[in-house]
Design an enzyme around this catalytic site. Structure first.
Site, short mmCIF file in Angstrom:
data_model
loop_
_atom_site.label_atom_id
_atom_site.label_comp_id
_atom_site.label_asym_id
_atom_site.label_seq_id
_atom_site.Cartn_x
_atom_site.Cartn_y
_atom_site.Cartn_z
N TYR A 194 -12.73 -2.31 -3.87
CA TYR A 194 -13.38 -2.19 -2.56
C TYR A 194 -14.90 -2.12 -2.67
O TYR A 194 -15.56 -1.57 -1.78
CB TYR A 194 -12.84 -0.96 -1.82
CG TYR A 194 -11.40 -1.11 -1.41
CD1 TYR A 194 -11.02 -2.08 -0.49
CD2 TYR A 194 -10.41 -0.28 -1.93
CE1 TYR A 194 -9.69 -2.23 -0.10
CE2 TYR A 194 -9.09 -0.42 -1.55
CZ TYR A 194 -8.73 -1.40 -0.64
OH TYR A 194 -7.42 -1.54 -0.26
N LYS A 230 0.82 -1.20 0.00
CA LYS A 230 0.00 0.00 0.00
C LYS A 230 0.87 1.26 0.00
O LYS A 230 2.08 1.19 0.21
CB LYS A 230 -0.91 -0.02 1.22
CG LYS A 230 -1.92 -1.17 1.19
CD LYS A 230 -2.77 -1.14 2.45
CE LYS A 230 -3.80 -2.23 2.47
NZ LYS A 230 -4.65 -2.15 3.69
N HIS A 257 -1.88 -5.53 1.45
CA HIS A 257 -3.18 -6.17 1.23
C HIS A 257 -2.90 -7.53 0.63
O HIS A 257 -2.01 -7.68 -0.20
CB HIS A 257 -4.03 -5.36 0.24
CG HIS A 257 -5.16 -6.15 -0.34
ND1 HIS A 257 -6.37 -6.31 0.30
CD2 HIS A 257 -5.26 -6.87 -1.49
CE1 HIS A 257 -7.15 -7.08 -0.42
NE2 HIS A 257 -6.51 -7.43 -1.53
#
Length: 140
Positions: free
Chosen positions: A51, A11, A121
């Site tokens: 997302y 990230k 992630h």
């Protein structure tokens, strides 16, 4: 033998801190193979797809803003049971709770930000991995 693929993202916080090499070293040391690798700043459209299950939740906008705030390293890894394996390697979502020896436990901490900045992630299921890889690496 069940060879799987998973998406791994370093990230923006991990990228900015120069941790991409360390994360990839740990992935390879675990025995997983890198099958695709890219450095990019994700677009809002990519992040809205990635997302989608979080849309409408209180943290959604802050999450999209954080993830689009700078470059990320995206990787497709491959190996035996790598979805579960990478998530164990990453550690608990909250770096304060993550065990020593995990990526988040060794390299992360709570920065007091609106969104948890936890370095990496990893896909949480085979279905998520297939969907996420399609977003980040449509050519695969």
């Amino acid at each position: 033998m069940t060879i799987e693929r998973s998406l791994v993202l370093v990230k923006p916080d991990g990228f900015q801190r120069g941790l991409t090499g360390e994360v990839l070293r740990r992935v390879e040391a675990k025995g997983y193979a890198l099958r695709a690798l890219a450095i990019l700043t994700p677009t809002r459209g990519m992040l809205e797809q990635h997302y989608a299950e979080h849309q409408g939740k209180p943290f959604y906008e802050a999450l999209v803003e954080f993830m689009s705030s700078g470059p990320v390293t995206a990787a497709v890894i491959e190996g035996e049971d790598c979805v579960k394996g990478f998530r164990a390697l990453a550690g608990a979502t909250n770096p304060t709770d993550a065990a020593p020896g995990t990526i988040r436990g060794d390299l992360g901490r709570d920065w007091g930000t609106a969104v948890q900045q936890n370095i990496v992630h990893g896909s949480d299921s085979l279905e998520s991995a297939a969907r996420e890889i399609g977003i980040w690496f449509p050519q695969l």
